[in-house]
Design an enzyme around this catalytic site. Structure first.
Site, PDB file in Angstrom:
ATOM      1  N   HIS A 158      -3.886   7.353   6.379  1.00 22.88           N
ATOM      2  CA  HIS A 158      -3.928   6.079   5.652  1.00 22.88           C
ATOM      3  C   HIS A 158      -5.323   5.483   5.783  1.00 22.88           C
ATOM      4  O   HIS A 158      -5.887   4.992   4.808  1.00 22.88           O
ATOM      5  CB  HIS A 158      -2.869   5.132   6.203  1.00 22.88           C
ATOM      6  CG  HIS A 158      -2.754   3.845   5.460  1.00 22.88           C
ATOM      7  ND1 HIS A 158      -2.459   3.779   4.122  1.00 22.88           N
ATOM      8  CD2 HIS A 158      -2.917   2.556   5.865  1.00 22.88           C
ATOM      9  CE1 HIS A 158      -2.429   2.520   3.725  1.00 22.88           C
ATOM     10  NE2 HIS A 158      -2.708   1.754   4.770  1.00 22.88           N
ATOM     11  N   CYS A 192       0.805  -1.233   0.000  1.00 22.92           N
ATOM     12  CA  CYS A 192       0.000   0.000   0.000  1.00 22.92           C
ATOM     13  C   CYS A 192       0.833   1.276   0.000  1.00 22.92           C
ATOM     14  O   CYS A 192       0.284   2.361  -0.192  1.00 22.92           O
ATOM     15  CB  CYS A 192      -0.924   0.021   1.213  1.00 22.92           C
ATOM     16  SG  CYS A 192      -1.845  -1.492   1.457  1.00 22.92           S
ATOM     17  N   LYS A 222     -10.082   7.461   1.660  1.00 24.72           N
ATOM     18  CA  LYS A 222     -10.406   6.115   1.174  1.00 24.72           C
ATOM     19  C   LYS A 222     -11.871   5.782   1.419  1.00 24.72           C
ATOM     20  O   LYS A 222     -12.411   4.858   0.803  1.00 24.72           O
ATOM     21  CB  LYS A 222      -9.525   5.071   1.848  1.00 24.72           C
ATOM     22  CG  LYS A 222      -8.080   5.019   1.365  1.00 24.72           C
ATOM     23  CD  LYS A 222      -7.357   3.839   1.988  1.00 24.72           C
ATOM     24  CE  LYS A 222      -5.892   3.780   1.545  1.00 24.72           C
ATOM     25  NZ  LYS A 222      -5.064   4.816   2.232  1.00 24.72           N
ATOM     26  N   PHE A 271       1.257  -3.240   4.468  1.00 27.75           N
ATOM     27  CA  PHE A 271       1.576  -4.588   4.915  1.00 27.75           C
ATOM     28  C   PHE A 271       3.093  -4.792   4.744  1.00 27.75           C
ATOM     29  O   PHE A 271       3.719  -4.255   3.821  1.00 27.75           O
ATOM     30  CB  PHE A 271       0.832  -5.621   4.082  1.00 27.75           C
ATOM     31  CG  PHE A 271      -0.588  -5.869   4.531  1.00 27.75           C
ATOM     32  CD1 PHE A 271      -1.144  -5.180   5.593  1.00 27.75           C
ATOM     33  CD2 PHE A 271      -1.370  -6.813   3.884  1.00 27.75           C
ATOM     34  CE1 PHE A 271      -2.447  -5.422   6.015  1.00 27.75           C
ATOM     35  CE2 PHE A 271      -2.673  -7.064   4.291  1.00 27.75           C
ATOM     36  CZ  PHE A 271      -3.211  -6.368   5.352  1.00 27.75           C
ATOM     37  N   HIS A 318      -9.547   1.785  -1.611  1.00 26.07           N
ATOM     38  CA  HIS A 318      -8.129   1.466  -1.447  1.00 26.07           C
ATOM     39  C   HIS A 318      -7.631   0.807  -2.728  1.00 26.07           C
ATOM     40  O   HIS A 318      -7.891  -0.362  -2.991  1.00 26.07           O
ATOM     41  CB  HIS A 318      -7.943   0.529  -0.267  1.00 26.07           C
ATOM     42  CG  HIS A 318      -6.518   0.405   0.192  1.00 26.07           C
ATOM     43  ND1 HIS A 318      -5.443   0.835  -0.564  1.00 26.07           N
ATOM     44  CD2 HIS A 318      -5.988  -0.088   1.339  1.00 26.07           C
ATOM     45  CE1 HIS A 318      -4.322   0.601   0.092  1.00 26.07           C
ATOM     46  NE2 HIS A 318      -4.626   0.046   1.250  1.00 26.07           N
ATOM     47  N   GLU A 375      -2.810   4.087  13.855  1.00 30.72           N
ATOM     48  CA  GLU A 375      -2.455   5.347  13.188  1.00 30.72           C
ATOM     49  C   GLU A 375      -2.772   6.539  14.078  1.00 30.72           C
ATOM     50  O   GLU A 375      -1.962   7.478  14.182  1.00 30.72           O
ATOM     51  CB  GLU A 375      -3.188   5.469  11.858  1.00 30.72           C
ATOM     52  CG  GLU A 375      -2.830   6.741  11.099  1.00 30.72           C
ATOM     53  CD  GLU A 375      -3.344   6.782   9.676  1.00 30.72           C
ATOM     54  OE1 GLU A 375      -2.900   7.666   8.898  1.00 30.72           O
ATOM     55  OE2 GLU A 375      -4.190   5.928   9.320  1.00 30.72           O
TER      56      GLU A 375
END
Length: 416
Positions: free
Chosen positions: A305, A166, A337, A402, A342, A316
């Site tokens: 994010h 990502c 998002k 990830f 995403h 986050e």
């Protein structure tokens, strides 16, 4: 050697709303979700998921059939976004008087040409074909998008792709920024594209149990970052591009400057493949602020994010509270998002454009569908409806992938 300022002179994307960049930002500011219910005819079981598509994108019309036929859809989206950004920056597509030997491309993609490979498997295993198209390798390779962009625009400098889940296009943008700032490149075209609609890819994400459920009625509000009732992320396809240019070069040719990129920081959690860690994100945020020469109080907006996963969102927010301290509760935060989904390797490039436009337009877009904030996500100023006429000076865009790879970009508004 002194560092050069880096202007953002071109912005381009393939909008899921089917129109131009101004319409895209207007729709986001209005809280208008592009998420729809996707039902395919795949066998043995159709995909039936909330998804963000670009249904009005016609690659033959955008690129011409000969060029489009040489590309997987991820490269088509990338090339179309790159052309749009290049046209926006006011440069001709073909070199004229100025050498482009130090102008380059840095591109992000998490998946590359997975649609091309999946088509190949279907041809061999389902249809019993003995041979595949001789274009299969060049359609599927991860560096196809940046290679086509370099060829089409005559860019003779570095041409590279970054695959970091990502964070792919955040790292591509950051590395492009460093090359222009150092003087190694006069111009870098950067961004990302991905199409996670391959059957195997979508089913793999389903198996992780991080995707939000939804049907035809509920899909538009399926992605609810920071919400107490969030159920997970929504995948989408996308392509987005930015032109980064040496500031003096941009000024000398009299082009419009949308904003300035001023910092970039990266880190790795080095702890778990899929579970994020606040300490790693804190390091990336701190490195970005230091690289940009900014204090926490200088930041007026963060494009989070914010994927709407149970584990990701609170981590986050914890990282933001640790870095911004007493300023955190006045820090405007939104996760777009919730509307554009995403798009994996394209997500950070889309969000970088959103952040630049927020600074340029002095408007903070909201996190859509956020009605009840999860108690684990309180402590920052969550934006739930657009704030217009805001005095925005600088902003950050977060990308936490990830593998524990974290990347943060810093931008500054410029007076026109």
């Amino acid at each position: 050697m002194s560092q050069r300022r880096v202007a953002i002179t071109g912005l381009g994307l393939v909008s899921p709303y089917g129109s131009d960049l101004a319409d895209f930002f207007s729709r986001l500011s209005a809280g208008d979700s592009a998420v729809r219910y996707l039902l395919t005819d795949d066998q043995p079981r159709p995909l039936s998921i909330p998804f963000v598509s670009c249904p009005s994108f016609d690659p033959d019309a955008a690129l011409g059939k000969p060029l489009a036929s040489m590309m997987d859809r991820f490269a088509q989206l990338g090339m179309a976004a790159a052309f749009a950004a290049w046209d926006d920056c006011g440069l001709p597509r073909q070199a004229q008087d100025e050498s482009r030997n130090d102008w380059g491309v840095a591109w992000g993609t998490a998946l590359g040409g997975t649609l091309a490979y999946e088509k190949g498997y279907r041809e061999l295993w389902q249809k019993g074909r003995e041979r595949l198209s001789p274009l299969s390798v060049v359609l599927g390779m991860n560096n196809a998008a940046n290679a086509h962009i370099s060829i089409q625009l005559g860019l003779g400098g570095v041409s590279m792709s970054h695959t970091v889940a990502c964070a792919s296009s955040a790292i591509a943008i950051g590395e492009a920024f460093r090359r222009v700032r150092s003087g190694e490149a006069t111009i870098m075209l950067t961004g990302g594209s991905d199409v996670p609609q391959a059957y195997g890819v979508a089913r793999a994400w389903e198996a992780l149990r991080v995707m939000a459920p939804g049907d035809a009625d509920s899909s538009p509000s399926a992605c609810r970052p920071f919400s107490a009732d969030r159920r997970g992320l929504v995948l989408g396809e996308g392509g987005a591009a930015l032109v980064l240019e040496d500031w003096e070069h941009a000024v000398a040719r009299g082009t419009r400057i949308h904003g300035e990129i001023i910092g970039y920081g990266t880190s790795c959690d080095h702890s778990h493949l899929v579970r994020p860690e606040a300490e790693g994100q804190i390091r990336a945020l701190q490195l970005t602020l230091a690289d940009a020469g900014l204090n926490p109080a200088d930041i007026d907006y963060i494009n989070a994010h914010g994927t709407a996963t149970t584990e990701g969102d609170p981590v986050e927010i914890a990282a933001l509270k640790a870095v911004f301290g007493n300023h955190a509760d006045r820090l405007a935060v939104s996760a777009t998002k919730s509307m554009h989904g995403h798009s994996l390797g394209a997500a950070a490039a889309i969000e970088a454009i959103v952040t630049v436009l927020a600074l340029r337009e002095q408007t903070v877009p909201p996190t859509a569908h956020l009605e009840q904030i999860d108690p684990a996500c309180v402590g920052v100023d969550h934006v739930t409806t657009a704030r217009r006429g805001q005095p925005l000076r600088a902003a950050l865009s977060n990308s936490f992938a990830f593998g524990g790879s974290n990347a943060v970009l810093a931008f500054r508004a410029v007076s026109q």
